[in-house]
Design a protein around this motif. Structure first.
Motif, mmCIF file in Angstrom:
data_model
loop_
_atom_site.group_PDB
_atom_site.id
_atom_site.type_symbol
_atom_site.label_atom_id
_atom_site.label_comp_id
_atom_site.label_asym_id
_atom_site.label_seq_id
_atom_site.Cartn_x
_atom_site.Cartn_y
_atom_site.Cartn_z
ATOM 1 N N ALA A 1 37.339 29.187 41.499
ATOM 2 C CA ALA A 1 35.911 29.325 41.209
ATOM 3 C C ALA A 1 35.210 30.233 42.215
ATOM 4 O O ALA A 1 34.120 30.753 41.935
ATOM 5 N N MET A 2 35.832 30.462 43.373
ATOM 6 C CA MET A 2 35.253 31.349 44.377
ATOM 7 C C MET A 2 35.459 32.825 44.033
ATOM 8 O O MET A 2 34.782 33.694 44.585
ATOM 9 N N TYR A 3 36.375 33.125 43.129
ATOM 10 C CA TYR A 3 36.861 34.493 42.990
ATOM 11 C C TYR A 3 36.068 35.434 42.076
ATOM 12 O O TYR A 3 36.034 36.644 42.340
ATOM 13 N N PRO A 4 35.455 34.967 40.972
ATOM 14 C CA PRO A 4 34.852 35.923 40.034
ATOM 15 C C PRO A 4 33.907 36.947 40.647
ATOM 16 O O PRO A 4 34.059 38.151 40.373
ATOM 17 N N PRO A 5 32.928 36.561 41.479
ATOM 18 C CA PRO A 5 32.026 37.596 42.008
ATOM 19 C C PRO A 5 32.721 38.561 42.965
ATOM 20 O O PRO A 5 32.346 39.738 43.044
ATOM 21 N N PHE B 1 56.182 51.364 46.371
ATOM 22 C CA PHE B 1 55.867 50.456 45.269
ATOM 23 C C PHE B 1 55.089 51.176 44.168
ATOM 24 O O PHE B 1 54.066 51.806 44.421
ATOM 25 N N GLY B 2 55.580 51.021 42.941
ATOM 26 C CA GLY B 2 54.920 51.645 41.803
ATOM 27 C C GLY B 2 53.957 50.730 41.086
ATOM 28 O O GLY B 2 53.212 51.172 40.204
ATOM 29 N N GLY B 3 53.956 49.445 41.448
ATOM 30 C CA GLY B 3 53.054 48.512 40.794
ATOM 31 C C GLY B 3 52.918 47.231 41.582
ATOM 32 O O GLY B 3 53.833 46.835 42.308
ATOM 33 N N ALA B 4 51.756 46.583 41.443
ATOM 34 C CA ALA B 4 51.496 45.312 42.117
ATOM 35 C C ALA B 4 50.775 44.377 41.165
ATOM 36 O O ALA B 4 49.839 44.784 40.470
ATOM 37 N N ALA B 5 51.223 43.119 41.134
ATOM 38 C CA ALA B 5 50.542 42.077 40.363
ATOM 39 C C ALA B 5 49.965 41.067 41.342
ATOM 40 O O ALA B 5 50.702 40.488 42.149
ATOM 41 N N CYS B 6 48.653 40.857 41.255
ATOM 42 C CA CYS B 6 47.937 40.015 42.207
ATOM 43 C C CYS B 6 47.206 38.927 41.422
ATOM 44 O O CYS B 6 46.132 39.164 40.867
ATOM 45 N N LEU B 7 47.789 37.738 41.359
ATOM 46 C CA LEU B 7 47.229 36.638 40.580
ATOM 47 C C LEU B 7 46.377 35.751 41.484
ATOM 48 O O LEU B 7 46.784 35.418 42.608
ATOM 49 N N SER B 8 45.195 35.383 41.005
ATOM 50 C CA SER B 8 44.289 34.522 41.779
ATOM 51 C C SER B 8 44.171 35.010 43.219
ATOM 52 O O SER B 8 44.322 34.243 44.172
ATOM 53 N N THR B 9 43.890 36.284 43.368
ATOM 54 C CA THR B 9 43.847 36.892 44.697
ATOM 55 C C THR B 9 42.785 36.219 45.561
ATOM 56 O O THR B 9 41.629 36.092 45.155
ATOM 57 N N PHE C 1 45.160 42.447 38.409
ATOM 58 C CA PHE C 1 44.457 41.332 39.049
ATOM 59 C C PHE C 1 44.122 40.284 37.987
ATOM 60 O O PHE C 1 43.922 40.612 36.816
ATOM 61 N N ASP C 2 44.010 39.022 38.419
ATOM 62 C CA ASP C 2 43.429 38.011 37.539
ATOM 63 C C ASP C 2 42.845 36.878 38.366
ATOM 64 O O ASP C 2 42.971 36.842 39.595
ATOM 65 N N TYR C 3 42.199 35.945 37.669
ATOM 66 C CA TYR C 3 41.624 34.778 38.332
ATOM 67 C C TYR C 3 41.314 33.715 37.295
ATOM 68 O O TYR C 3 41.076 34.008 36.120
ATOM 69 N N GLY C 4 41.338 32.457 37.747
ATOM 70 C CA GLY C 4 40.856 31.357 36.936
ATOM 71 C C GLY C 4 39.393 31.112 37.252
ATOM 72 O O GLY C 4 38.741 31.919 37.920
ATOM 73 N N GLY D 1 48.685 37.405 46.585
ATOM 74 C CA GLY D 1 48.002 38.505 45.917
ATOM 75 C C GLY D 1 47.432 39.488 46.918
ATOM 76 O O GLY D 1 47.490 40.707 46.726
ATOM 77 N N LEU D 2 46.886 38.955 48.022
ATOM 78 C CA LEU D 2 46.358 39.831 49.070
ATOM 79 C C LEU D 2 47.450 40.723 49.654
ATOM 80 O O LEU D 2 47.265 41.933 49.811
ATOM 81 N N ILE D 3 48.589 40.131 49.991
ATOM 82 C CA ILE D 3 49.636 40.927 50.622
ATOM 83 C C ILE D 3 50.254 41.905 49.624
ATOM 84 O O ILE D 3 50.753 42.968 50.009
#
Length: 305
Positions: free
Chosen positions: A253-257, A201-209, A244-247, A187-189
């Motif tokens: 659990a580190m990602y929401p904030p 690139f016209g779009g990026a999907a970053c899951l659990s970045t 973007f998304d996250y669990g 997701g970072l890259i």
């Protein structure tokens, strides 16, 4: 925190499997073994073609990182997969997305972290902060030293791989039909790619970045370097789509904030629901199983007709 760090160190050690046939449930995957590059170490590249693939049609192209994890769970280290072929086949059949091929770029176990860690934010860190990042990675056992090479990795994709794909397959070569996606450090890259190459690139999907960059939450200088970079380098909102998304459990659990601060930046730069989406998935962890379940959402958002 110890459990999170242990899980992170285990998960980030992706295994490189021997080259072999990749079996997709729908369509086919054409495997290019040890794809040569002047910029990075050779690696396998798998190109997924949908069942309706024809040289008489034109196709959008989605580039995805950790390519060995996308289609066939029999070759993955954890026996999980994204199920990309099932997801896109269903969405194409339902007319929800445009005809698309997927280029799965395999990671190399020893260089994955260096290639996926955004280089310019890292280089903006003070010397002592760079040393902290290096210590965090080295103590996990891999790599023995740490220096991001993500600029070279993106050169490989843009200057070598994309021209090959466009010359070999029947593709729509413009920005509006070229996308990039990944999870965790992938997701970072992916967000780094669309910032460095907004003309490609016209779009990026970053899951659990993996916004922490490393595996420590306290006194971590990395997220601030990412925020500063995004404030300066995010593309014009009307020209791209970003997901973007996250669990909420295990490593996620580190990602929401951290994602909340990124969302604030997106709003400040003028992004709206037309060109940006952030989704929370309560109770979901950091795994291909979790990403597979929600993959239709980012795919529809980026690739919709």
């Amino acid at each position: 925190m110890k459990k999170i760090i242990f899980f992170a160190l285990f998960y980030f050690c992706f295994s490189m499997v021997n080259a072999q046939k990749i079996t997709a449930k729908y369509g086919i995957v054409e495997l290019y073994e040890k794809f040569a590059s002047a910029h990075v170490q050779p690696r396998n590249v798998g190109v997924w073609l949908p069942q309706n693939y024809s040289s008489k049609k034109k196709y959008a192209v989605l580039y995805m990182h950790d390519g060995q994890m996308l289609f066939d769970s029999t070759i993955t280290f954890n026996k999980m997969e994204w199920g990309v072929d099932e997801c896109l086949t269903k969405l194409i059949r339902e007319g929800k997305i445009k005809n698309t091929i997927v280029v799965g770029i395999w990671n190399t176990q020893e260089n994955r972290r260096q290639e996926y860690f955004p280089q310019k934010p890292y280089e903006s860190l003070a010397k002592e902060d760079k040393e902290k990042v290096e210590r965090s990675y080295v103590k996990s056992g891999k790599p023995k030293e740490f220096k991001p090479t993500s600029d070279d990795y993106l050169k490989f994709i843009v200057e070598e791989l994309k021209p090959f794909i466009d010359n070999t397959y029947s593709t729509l070569q413009d920005k509006a039909n070229t996308f990039i996606a990944g999870s965790s450090m992938g997701g970072l890259i992916s967000i780094y790619a669309i910032c460095e190459y907004p003309q490609i690139f016209g779009g990026a999907a970053c899951l659990s970045t993996h916004w922490p960059g490393i595996f420590e939450a306290e006194n971590n200088p990395v997220p601030e370097s990412f925020y500063a970079y995004l404030k300066e380098k995010l593309p014009e909102p009307q020209t791209v789509k970003i997901y973007f998304d996250y669990g909420t459990v295990e490593l996620d659990a580190m990602y929401p904030p951290l994602q909340a601060k990124v969302d604030e930046i997106m709003v400040s730069k003028g992004f709206t629901k037309v060109n940006w989406m952030t989704k929370e998935f309560k109770g979901e962890n950091h795994s291909e199983k979790a990403w597979k379940k929600r993959l239709p959402i980012p795919m529809t958002f980026l690739l919709q007709n």
